[in-house]
Write an enzyme that holds these catalytic residues in place. Structure first.
Site: not given
Ligand SMILES: Cc1cc2nc3c(=O)[nH]c(=O)nc-3n(C[C@H](O)[C@H](O)[C@H](O)COP(=O)(O)OP(=O)(O)OC[C@H]3O[C@@H](n4cnc5c(N)ncnc54)[C@H](O)[C@@H]3O)c2cc1C
Length: 402
Positions: A134, A162, A259, A262, A287, A356, A382, A386
Site C-alpha cells: 500500500g 473503493t 496530492e 490528500r 447529561r 463524553i 491516501e 507515517e
C-alpha cells in the site's frame, strides 16, 4: 495568507455549501444509521447526489460539470463528511479519476468520459494498492504487456478498491516495464472499463473479476473490493494521456492526483471532527452528573475546548492547501500537513466525544458509535500518518536545502 482569506466564502460557495448542509441534515443524517448497520449501498442518497450535480463539481462546464475549484470541492466534502464519510467515499475516487482525466487525458478521452462522469452515470474508482503493498507503491506487481494486435493485456491482483464493484471505470496503476530503474519509470495508468455492479465481467471487459466486498470495521455502505485482472485486454486508447505521453508516466500522474486526494481526505477529517464536536456539545448539556450538566465540569469543558481548537486548526490547514493548489502554487508539503493533522484531529475529536458520551457512546443507538468506527480509516487511506510525515520531512528538506 490571512485567516479571513482562508475561511471567506464567495456567494456561490455559500449557496452550494448551504444546499449541501441541508441535504446532509435531511437525507444523510437520518438514514446513515440504517445503511451503516446493514452495510448497504445508499442508492437513493447517491441518486439524489447525481441530481444535485455533486459528481461533476470540479468537471469543466463544457463537459457538463460545474467547473468549480478545489477549495469549493473541499468545502462540499467537509459538509458531506459531517453527515457520513462513506458518502464522501462514493465521490472521492470519482473526483480523483476526473482530476486525472482533466490534467493528463487526451481530448478524445475527455470527450468520451467526462460528460457521463459529470452526471454520475459513469462512476470512477482508482487503484494503486495490492495485497502485498500500500505505502510502497513502487513495489506494484500487476503488469501489462503489449500484444501483437496493439491491445495491452493486464494481469494481477489489486486490493482495497473503493467503489470497486459499482464503478464503471477504474484508473489502475500497473507495471509496463519490469526492467525500469528506478521502478516508477516503468509504470502506466490504464483506464479499465467494466460493467458496474457485475462481479464476472464478460465480452469487451472479460478478464476482470470483482470478488465479494471486503468486510470492514466501519466505512460501511460504500464497497471496498479486490480486483482480479486475468488476461484483461485494454485498448491502447485507454492508456491515460495516450500511449506516447502516458506509457511510463503513470506513477507521476497518480502521485499528482494523490496530492489533491490528500486535501480531500483532510476535508473528511474536518467534517467528521465537526460532527463529533456537535454531538459532544449537545450531549454534555443534556447529561447530568453530581447535580449538574456534565458540560459544567471543567474536565469536560477542557475536552470541548481542545476539540474546537484542533478542529479550527485542521480546517485552516485544509483550506490553505486547497487555495494554494487553486492558485497554481506548490502545495505538496501543505497537502501532507493538512492530511496528517486533519485525519488525526478527526480521530481525536471522535474519541473525546465518545468519552463524553460515557456508556451510551458504546451503544449502537448513538451516532458517535458509528463515527468511532469510521474515523480510523482517515489515518490510513491516501497514505498513512507515517507516510505523510515522510512526505513532509522530505519536502521540508528540499525547500530548505543549505
Ligand atoms: C477502507 C479502505 C479503502 C481504501 N481504498 C483504496 C482505494 O480506493 N484505492 C487504493 O489504491 N487503495 C485504497 N486503500 C489502501 C490504502 O491506501 C492502504 O491501506 C494504505 O496506503 C496503507 O497501505 P498498507 O495497508 O499496505 O499498509 P503498509 O504499507 O503495509 O503499512 C503498514 C504500517 O507500516 C507503516 N509504514 C510503511 N512504510 C513505512 C516507512 N517507510 N516508515 C515508517 N512506517 C512505515 C505504515 O504507516 C503502517 O503503519 C484503502 C484502504 C482502506 C482500509
Amino acid at each position: 495568507m490571512a485567516v479571513a482569506q482562508l475561511t471567506d466564502k464567495t456567494d456561490e460557495q455559500k449557496a452550494i455549501t448551504e444546499m449541501v448542509r441541508q441535504f446532509v441534515d435531511e437525507q444523510i443524517l437520518p438514514n446513515a444509521e440504517h445503511y451503516d448497520h446493514e452495510d448497504e449501498f445508499p442508492g437513493p442518497i447517491v441518486d439524489q447526489m447525481k441530481e444535485l450535480g455533486l459528481f461533476g463539481v470540479t468537471i469543466p462546464e463544457e463537459y457538463g460539470g460545474m467547473g468549480l475549484d478545489l477549495t469549493t470541492y473541499t468545502m462540499i466534502v467537509e459538509e458531506l463528511s459531517r453527515g457520513w464519510i462513506s458518502i464522501s467515499g462514493v465521490i472521492n475516487t470519482h473526483f480523483i479519476g476526473s482530476y486525472l482525466l482533466m490534467k493528463f487525458g487526451t481530448d478524445e478521452q475527455k470527450e468520451r468520459f467526462l460528460p457521463r462522469m459529470a452526471t454520475g452515470e459513469l462512476r470512477a474508482a482508482f487503484s494503486l494498492s495490492e495485497p502485498e503493498l500500500g505505502s510502497d507503491v513502487q513495489a506494484i506487481k500487476t503488469s501489462a504487456k503489449k500484444l501483437d494486435d496493439g491491445n495491452w493485456e493486464i494481469n494481477g491482483q489489486k486490493m482495497w478498491v473503493t467503489n470497486g464493484l459499482m464503478s464503471g471505470m477504474v484508473f489502475v496503476l500497473v507495471k509496463t516495464d519490469p526492467a525500469a530503474d528506478p521502478p516508477y519509470k516503468g509504470m502506466t495508468c490504464f483506464i479499465t472499463e467494466k460493467e458496474p455492479g457485475v462481479s464476472e465481467n464478460t465480452g469487451a471487459h472479460a478478464g476482470l473479476t470483482v470478488p465479494p466486498k471486503i468486510k470492514k470495521m466501519g466505512y460501511k455502505g460504500v464497497e471496498s473490493t479486490e480486483l482480479v485482472y486475468d488476461g484483461y485486454r485494454c485498448p491502447p486508447e485507454n492508456v491515460l494521456g495516450g500511449e506516447e505521453a502516458g506509457v511510463g508516466h503513470g506513477f507521476v500522474q497518480m502521485m499528482d492526483a494523490l496530492e489533491v486526494g490528500r486535501v480531500n481526505v483532510a476535508a473528511r477529517g474536518v467534517g467528521i471532527a465537526q460532527r463529533a464536536l456537535e454531538l459532544a456539545l449537545r450531549y454534555s448539556q443534556e447529561r447530568k452528573t453530581f447535580g449538574k450538566q456534565i458540560a459544567q465540569h471543567q474536565a469536560i469543558q477542557f475536552k470541548l475546548a481542545d476539540m474546537a481548537t484542533q478542529l479550527d486548526a485542521a480546517r485552516l490547514l485544509t483550506l490553505r492547501a486547497a487555495r494554494l493548489k487553486d492558485a497554481g502554487e506548490r502545495s505538496d508539503l501543505e497537502a501532507g500537513m493538512a492530511k496528517l493533522f486533519a485525519s488525526e484531529t478527526g480521530r481525536f475529536c471522535v474519541e473525546e466525544s465518545f468519552r463524553i458520551h460515557g456508556g451510551y457512546g458504546y451503544s449502537k443507538e448513538y451516532e458517535i458509535e458509528r463515527l468511532y468506527r469510521d474515523a480510523p480509516l482517515l489515518l490510513i487511506g491516501e497514505g498513512t500518518s507515517e507516510i505523510q510525515r515522510m512526505v513532509i520531512g522530505k519536502k521540508l528538506l528540499q525547500r530548505n536545502k543549505i
